[in-house]
Write a protein that holds these residues in place. Sequence first.
Motif, PDB file in Angstrom:
ATOM      1  N   LEU A 675       0.613  -1.263   0.204  1.00  0.00           N
ATOM      2  CA  LEU A 675      -0.175  -0.091  -0.272  1.00  0.00           C
ATOM      3  C   LEU A 675       0.702   1.223  -0.139  1.00  0.00           C
ATOM      4  N   SER A 676       2.110   1.071   0.621  1.00  0.00           N
ATOM      5  CA  SER A 676       2.875   2.339   0.441  1.00  0.00           C
ATOM      6  C   SER A 676       3.772   2.649  -1.297  1.00  0.00           C
ATOM      7  N   ILE A 677       3.716   1.892  -1.758  1.00  0.00           N
ATOM      8  CA  ILE A 677       4.366   1.815  -2.991  1.00  0.00           C
ATOM      9  C   ILE A 677       2.982   2.640  -3.834  1.00  0.00           C
ATOM     10  N   MET A 678       2.042   2.388  -3.126  1.00  0.00           N
ATOM     11  CA  MET A 678       1.287   3.269  -3.903  1.00  0.00           C
ATOM     12  C   MET A 678       0.538   4.407  -4.010  1.00  0.00           C
ATOM     13  N   GLY A 679       0.565   4.188  -2.325  1.00  0.00           N
ATOM     14  CA  GLY A 679       0.779   5.900  -2.093  1.00  0.00           C
ATOM     15  C   GLY A 679       1.906   6.269  -2.731  1.00  0.00           C
ATOM     16  N   VAL A 680       3.264   6.475  -2.649  1.00  0.00           N
ATOM     17  CA  VAL A 680       4.181   6.938  -2.962  1.00  0.00           C
ATOM     18  C   VAL A 680       4.046   7.859  -4.358  1.00  0.00           C
ATOM     19  N   ILE A 681       3.493   6.522  -5.553  1.00  0.00           N
ATOM     20  CA  ILE A 681       2.877   6.632  -6.094  1.00  0.00           C
ATOM     21  C   ILE A 681       2.243   7.787  -6.725  1.00  0.00           C
ATOM     22  N   ILE A 682       0.891   8.026  -5.993  1.00  0.00           N
ATOM     23  CA  ILE A 682      -0.444   9.008  -6.189  1.00  0.00           C
ATOM     24  C   ILE A 682       0.121  10.115  -5.159  1.00  0.00           C
ATOM     25  N   ALA A 683       1.619  10.645  -4.662  1.00  0.00           N
ATOM     26  CA  ALA A 683       1.711  10.884  -4.033  1.00  0.00           C
ATOM     27  C   ALA A 683       2.841  12.234  -5.302  1.00  0.00           C
ATOM     28  N   ILE A 684       3.427  11.722  -5.762  1.00  0.00           N
ATOM     29  CA  ILE A 684       4.215  11.992  -6.918  1.00  0.00           C
ATOM     30  C   ILE A 684       3.147  12.344  -7.939  1.00  0.00           C
ATOM     31  N   VAL A 685       2.408  11.779  -7.951  1.00  0.00           N
ATOM     32  CA  VAL A 685       1.309  12.471  -9.343  1.00  0.00           C
ATOM     33  C   VAL A 685       0.013  13.717  -8.847  1.00  0.00           C
ATOM     34  N   GLY A 686       0.633  13.705  -7.138  1.00  0.00           N
ATOM     35  CA  GLY A 686      -0.235  14.795  -7.169  1.00  0.00           C
ATOM     36  C   GLY A 686       0.664  16.263  -7.024  1.00  0.00           C
ATOM     37  N   GLY A 687       1.514  15.878  -6.745  1.00  0.00           N
ATOM     38  CA  GLY A 687       3.366  16.552  -7.073  1.00  0.00           C
ATOM     39  C   GLY A 687       3.515  17.479  -8.460  1.00  0.00           C
ATOM     40  N   VAL A 688       3.138  16.118  -9.144  1.00  0.00           N
ATOM     41  CA  VAL A 688       4.135  16.720 -11.053  1.00  0.00           C
ATOM     42  C   VAL A 688       2.863  17.250 -11.295  1.00  0.00           C
ATOM     43  N   GLY A 689       1.351  17.165 -10.727  1.00  0.00           N
ATOM     44  CA  GLY A 689      -0.022  18.160 -11.175  1.00  0.00           C
ATOM     45  C   GLY A 689       0.398  19.481 -10.527  1.00  0.00           C
ATOM     46  N   LEU A 690       0.644  19.041  -9.656  1.00  0.00           N
ATOM     47  CA  LEU A 690       0.479  20.525  -8.837  1.00  0.00           C
ATOM     48  C   LEU A 690       1.737  21.509  -9.573  1.00  0.00           C
ATOM     49  N   SER A 691       2.591  20.962 -10.527  1.00  0.00           N
ATOM     50  CA  SER A 691       3.314  22.020 -10.649  1.00  0.00           C
ATOM     51  C   SER A 691       3.441  22.050 -12.110  1.00  0.00           C
TER      52      SER A 691
END
Length: 803
Positions: A675-691
Amino acid sequence: MNSLLTKVWYELWSNKARTFQVVMVIALGAIGIGLVIGGRNLIAGTISDQWKQAQPPNIKLGVNPPLTSDQLRALERIDGVYQAEGLMNTSIEWRLVGDTEWQTALLESRQDFSDQKMELVNLVSGELPTHNTFGVIKTADTLYGVGEGAEIEVRLNDRTRTYNVTGTLKPVGPFPVVFLGQPVFYADRNTFARLTGRNTFDTIQTRDIVFNQASAEATDLAIQDYFENIGVDSVGVLFPFQSRIVPPDIPPAAEILNAIFLILGVIGVIIIALGIFLVYNSINAIITQQVNQIGVMKAIGAQPWQVFLVYFALVLAFGLLAALVSIPLGSLGARGLQGLFINLLNLEDPGFSFDLAAISVQVAVAIAAPILAALLPLLAGVRITVREAINTYGLTGGTGLVERLVARLSRLPYSLLLVIGNTFRNRRRVVLIEITLVLAGVVFMMVLGVNDATRYTFGEKLTSIHTYQVNLQFEELTRSKRIDNLALNNPQVKEVESWLVLPGIARPVEQNESQVDDARIRMFGLPPTSTMYQPELREGRWLSESDQHSVVITERLASEKSWTVGDRITLTDTNQRETDWDVVGITYDPLANSDVFVPLARLQQEQRQTGRVNTLWMTTKNPDPEATQAVALELSEFFETRNLDVTPSGTFGYLTMAEIISQTQGGYSLIFQLLSIMGVIIAIVGGVGLSGVLTLNVLERRREIGVMRSIGASSWRVIRISIGEGVLLGWVSWLIALPLSIPAAYLLATRGLSFALNQQLSYQFSPIGAVIWLVLITLLAVIASSFPARSAAKVSVRESLTY
């Protein structure tokens, strides 16, 4: 066509930062779903192939009392039994020669290791166990410090013997030795008999020439009839639901794996949805930014379909680039998951391979998702008239609610007002990026919340119910006063209680005996005023001293059998004595699953064992794990010297509560890692989208930035405003995600994982996950906005005003 390709290439190459962001947003969604689907397929394929190679049985049962060789041979005369094989298992204490501390282990034996029939165990190196030698399971050397060539001492039944470990063996197919918390040793039948004094089989497995579910069920009923005639009780031992039938095409724990990957798949779909939102934002901004170019194209004769084709080709290029990125990374991620399960389940490594199904889904997602996301902004863009397209100035304003509110906050610093106004200017874009960040926050905090739930359940919650630190179980019944007094002589023991714990069978009073439908339970006879056990009642009441035939059952047992307060059940002990009891309460217990609690005195009376017990529960003056372990080992040896044989493991598999907590929480670590792997991926998605959103904001406001610079705004002020926008968006998403993550974590812990793992988890909100996500989203916002902030600061007055 050349003009089209030139335009697409120019858009990709001249805006490399934007291209990278859009491609990564699309690719991350495809990577997530490829990791889940590819990992699941590779793992399932590996487990299934190796499980079939193990020649699994059709029926596998634990039997009590154990079967003799003649009784085992008689099984082969039953219709549907082509082969029958017996196994012998026991717990032992062991230590390396020269060590002082005893450890627990499993000892397994077979009729003949050189002529195995089912659930094969292969020799990896060395020799098969023979006269007075042991084999050891593969990986025990790295996990438990004992391997081939070692010399060990084994203690059982008041005797200590020394054995050489001459071979390394490995069960074919999945065998989670990591989760056992102890090694597995192998001995031939004669050595097992000399060590244990038993030459009978406590586990039997059978199979037919061809498996058929209906035929296997009929065979099982015939086996039950045979066992009833010879006075043998049997129970399914297949992990985790104790099924009696073992379909050869369904490996053990397949339900758990499917449930875990279902949860990961849901998170993967969420990642794709987030990617679609972000791609929509990006394409919409590109169209908005190039409205004047669209006007020029139309002014010189371009048709709407030609304009559409230009930007459709650009979107398709984004998707193809994302597919090229996601396929190798998704395959590597799937291989990583496969490798993790190979180590955890002690499987043979089949080597790296691509999963074509996962790659196909990745390509479809990488291409279809951006096209779907881009349709609306593309259709809106091509409908723009020439006059609307060329009548843009790059300066925007408005008189919406946010602008009116900002205008009233005149006492706040102007930079802060500017941050607030700029952040919420493009409301549609803000809504989409907030949806993305909120979902990312919910999933991330939900994952941490599930981890908190497991730690709470098998930590604070468990110790509030089971308040002892040490538990010893004796081989034979003994006088409670004797063992209580002997234990209290130890200066480290603070308080003791002795209980009577017996295996049994439970069924409703009106139901006839059935080995399929009856519940296999343990009867815990304990003092109603026990200080070692503090029940957490769900219904009814707890036991009292005046109770005669009252029983409290666990919530798990009540749920499985649909029993409730007021029902009457029949309890059958190992001597086939039957007594009827009234259910007066239902209690929650994360450790005692299918168990019942009865007054100690009444159970002793029913068993005709007044004053006799077989378990000892203690609190110690020093509750530290090392101290309690030392007390447990010291008392075990002390009782052995008094001819009171102590089993190598306690009632719940370990001698101390610290060991129980450590091993149980360790078993959930795999789920948390996934679950942490998926959590990290989704955090990266959010960061890239925000940028990406902030970059688009900067591009749209280049003229405004130029005006600010022309009237004296410094580069640092421009940077602060841009970073402030990102941080404000992140904080708003955190405020929205926090209350949503609590019910999401609750449902995943108490419904999803509890069902998948057949273990009821408790949930308690912990602020740790919320604090971690607040810190993380702030850092992501600062990092994501730093690149567009630097870009904004570099805009010169001349460049911006001519934009």
